[in-house]
Design a protein around this motif. Structure first.
Motif, PDB file in Angstrom:
ATOM      1  N   TRP A 152      -8.350  12.340  -0.601  1.00  0.00           N
ATOM      2  CA  TRP A 152      -9.258  11.194  -0.719  1.00  0.00           C
ATOM      3  C   TRP A 152      -8.924  10.131   0.321  1.00  0.00           C
ATOM      4  O   TRP A 152      -9.648   9.171   0.494  1.00  0.00           O
ATOM      5  N   CYS A 153      -7.781  10.295   0.948  1.00  0.00           N
ATOM      6  CA  CYS A 153      -7.261   9.194   1.734  1.00  0.00           C
ATOM      7  C   CYS A 153      -6.317   9.770   2.790  1.00  0.00           C
ATOM      8  O   CYS A 153      -5.110   9.753   2.609  1.00  0.00           O
ATOM      9  N   PRO A 154      -6.882  10.314   3.854  1.00  0.00           N
ATOM     10  CA  PRO A 154      -6.068  11.052   4.824  1.00  0.00           C
ATOM     11  C   PRO A 154      -4.959  10.194   5.431  1.00  0.00           C
ATOM     12  O   PRO A 154      -5.087   8.967   5.517  1.00  0.00           O
ATOM     13  N   VAL A 155      -3.884  10.851   5.868  1.00  0.00           N
ATOM     14  CA  VAL A 155      -2.740  10.149   6.468  1.00  0.00           C
ATOM     15  C   VAL A 155      -3.200   9.311   7.666  1.00  0.00           C
ATOM     16  O   VAL A 155      -2.637   8.262   7.953  1.00  0.00           O
ATOM     17  N   GLN A 156      -4.268   9.772   8.325  1.00  0.00           N
ATOM     18  CA  GLN A 156      -4.802   9.011   9.458  1.00  0.00           C
ATOM     19  C   GLN A 156      -5.143   7.575   9.048  1.00  0.00           C
ATOM     20  O   GLN A 156      -4.948   6.633   9.812  1.00  0.00           O
ATOM     21  N   TYR A 157      -5.638   7.413   7.802  1.00  0.00           N
ATOM     22  CA  TYR A 157      -6.008   6.068   7.327  1.00  0.00           C
ATOM     23  C   TYR A 157      -4.769   5.177   7.227  1.00  0.00           C
ATOM     24  O   TYR A 157      -4.831   3.973   7.460  1.00  0.00           O
ATOM     25  N   TYR A 158      -3.649   5.792   6.860  1.00  0.00           N
ATOM     26  CA  TYR A 158      -2.372   5.067   6.805  1.00  0.00           C
ATOM     27  C   TYR A 158      -1.980   4.595   8.211  1.00  0.00           C
ATOM     28  O   TYR A 158      -1.626   3.438   8.420  1.00  0.00           O
ATOM     29  N   HIS A 159      -2.075   5.500   9.174  1.00  0.00           N
ATOM     30  CA  HIS A 159      -1.713   5.124  10.552  1.00  0.00           C
ATOM     31  C   HIS A 159      -2.662   4.053  11.094  1.00  0.00           C
ATOM     32  O   HIS A 159      -2.233   3.119  11.763  1.00  0.00           O
ATOM     33  N   ASP A 160      -3.942   4.174  10.777  1.00  0.00           N
ATOM     34  CA  ASP A 160      -4.935   3.199  11.257  1.00  0.00           C
ATOM     35  C   ASP A 160      -4.644   1.803  10.728  1.00  0.00           C
ATOM     36  O   ASP A 160      -4.679   0.816  11.472  1.00  0.00           O
ATOM     37  N   PHE A 194       0.844  -1.194   0.000  1.00  0.00           N
ATOM     38  CA  PHE A 194       0.000   0.000   0.000  1.00  0.00           C
ATOM     39  C   PHE A 194       0.881   1.247   0.000  1.00  0.00           C
ATOM     40  O   PHE A 194       1.852   1.317   0.751  1.00  0.00           O
ATOM     41  N   TYR A 195       0.497   2.212  -0.823  1.00  0.00           N
ATOM     42  CA  TYR A 195       1.243   3.467  -0.900  1.00  0.00           C
ATOM     43  C   TYR A 195       0.270   4.620  -0.678  1.00  0.00           C
ATOM     44  O   TYR A 195      -0.613   4.864  -1.505  1.00  0.00           O
ATOM     45  N   TYR A 196       0.422   5.286   0.457  1.00  0.00           N
ATOM     46  CA  TYR A 196      -0.490   6.369   0.827  1.00  0.00           C
ATOM     47  C   TYR A 196       0.139   7.724   0.521  1.00  0.00           C
ATOM     48  O   TYR A 196       1.336   7.916   0.725  1.00  0.00           O
ATOM     49  N   GLY A 197      -0.700   8.659   0.078  1.00  0.00           N
ATOM     50  CA  GLY A 197      -0.217  10.019  -0.174  1.00  0.00           C
ATOM     51  C   GLY A 197      -0.095  10.787   1.129  1.00  0.00           C
ATOM     52  O   GLY A 197      -0.845  10.557   2.075  1.00  0.00           O
ATOM     53  N   ALA A 198       0.863  11.711   1.180  1.00  0.00           N
ATOM     54  CA  ALA A 198       1.054  12.506   2.401  1.00  0.00           C
ATOM     55  C   ALA A 198       0.056  13.661   2.470  1.00  0.00           C
ATOM     56  O   ALA A 198      -0.242  14.177   3.536  1.00  0.00           O
ATOM     57  N   THR A 199      -0.478  14.055   1.313  1.00  0.00           N
ATOM     58  CA  THR A 199      -1.451  15.164   1.293  1.00  0.00           C
ATOM     59  C   THR A 199      -2.628  14.748   0.427  1.00  0.00           C
ATOM     60  O   THR A 199      -3.011  15.471  -0.484  1.00  0.00           O
ATOM     61  N   ASP A 200      -3.175  13.581   0.699  1.00  0.00           N
ATOM     62  CA  ASP A 200      -4.204  13.020  -0.176  1.00  0.00           C
ATOM     63  C   ASP A 200      -5.581  13.291   0.420  1.00  0.00           C
ATOM     64  O   ASP A 200      -5.934  12.751   1.462  1.00  0.00           O
TER      65      ASP A 200
END
Length: 317
Positions: free
Chosen positions: A266-274, A258-264
């Motif tokens: 549509w997909c906040p960084v919180q979702y990455y941490h979760d 999974f590759y999450y954007g830092a300023t996305d």
């Protein structure tokens, strides 16, 4: 020799009916798969699901693996402009019954494409972008027989879409006011293509390193029903992409990146941490390069280079 190299970089566009809907497939490398093709890269796009947006990204993948593996992208049903000899659907009543332009219909459409065009024994490297990641998880859930080597999830919108900053803005538009957009879209579609291209350049003018190969596919998007079909699918995404599918992720964790954007938005960084908390052993990465959610606009080549680094080991074992 040079011409050979040049040809390898020239993709082929195929149009077909899949699940009864017009579908465009962009193909780098072999246009037909045979038993000697052990691996296929298949790109499942975001929304709008226009394969032309991914051209630079695919070309880079194809070249960096030394033209060994075919790299294909399959459009979403009804998001392409079919040639004049084709209608958007070949059987309107069944397309409506199966809701082929809806989110569920698009998932079934990808599974139908694989059944029809990809031999069972071919291993797949699936690359999803945005809602394409949700579609990939659903494909893996619905058909556990798929031979997925790796699934790369770029800027994944796989949960709580309507709660995201962008979702909050667009949910009312896509779910309740969609029809208001149809008239301006229809009027835009009447403009000559060169004027459409000029408008698109104007709108995207702020992107200093804009990839010029995205202009033409965007012109196509404004040419018929494609944009309306994309908005219809978007409305369903807001309603249906709610809970993250932890069961499917857990089952396939070793195959997923999974590759999450830092300023996305549509997909906040919180979702990455979760998700990292829930799956401490998973492969989750947070963008450090400032790539935008719609990375194909200006970073297709850079993102492809990263993907190659991540999965090279899995392909050379």
């Amino acid at each position: 020799r040079e011409t050979g190299l040049h040809q390898r970089d020239e993709p082929q566009m195929d149009f077909m009916y899949c699940s009864g809907a017009a579908t465009e497939v962009l193909k780098f490398g072999s246009c037909q798969l045979h038993s000697e093709h052990k691996v296929l890269f298949l790109i499942i796009p975001g929304n709008p699901g226009v394969v032309g947006f991914y051209r630079t990204f695919m070309q880079t993948l194809h070249a960096m693996f030394r033209y060994q593996y075919p790299v294909w992208a399959v459009s979403h049903a009804g998001h392409c402009v079919p040639p004049t000899s084709m209608d958007m659907v070949d059987d309107a009543s069944s397309a409506e019954e199966d809701d082929v332009f809806g989110l569920n219909g698009q998932i079934e459409h990808k599974l139908a494409f694989l059944r029809t065009h990809v031999p069972k024994e071919t291993s797949l490297v699936l690359v999803g972008h945005s809602i394409g990641c949700y579609i990939i998880l659903e494909m893996m859930k619905r058909n556990p027989e798929l031979k997925v080597l790796k699934a790369v999830m770029l800027f994944p919108t796989i949960e709580r879409m309507a709660e995201t900053p962008q979702g909050k803005v667009l949910t009312p538009v896509l779910c309740h006011m969609r029809y208001l957009a149809y008239l301006p879209l229809f009027l835009l579609s009447l403009l000559p293509d060169n004027i459409k291209a000029g408008l698109i350049k104007l709108v995207l003018g702020g992107i200093s390193t804009l990839d010029s190969s995205v202009i033409q596919p965007t012109v196509g998007l404004l040419s018929g029903d494609s944009a309306a079909n994309a908005m219809y699918m978007g409305g369903q995404e807001m309603r249906k992409v709610l809970e993250r599918d932890n069961i499917t992720i857990k089952k396939n964790l070793d195959k997923l990146i999974f590759y999450y954007g830092a300023t996305d938005h549509w997909c906040p960084v919180q979702y990455y941490h979760d998700i990292k908390l829930d799956f401490p052993h998973g492969d989750f990465r947070l963008c450090e390069n400032g790539f935008r959610h719609a990375f194909v606009l200006d970073a297709g080549r850079d993102v492809a280079k990263m993907v190659v680094e991540w999965i090279r080991g899995d392909l050379t074992r």
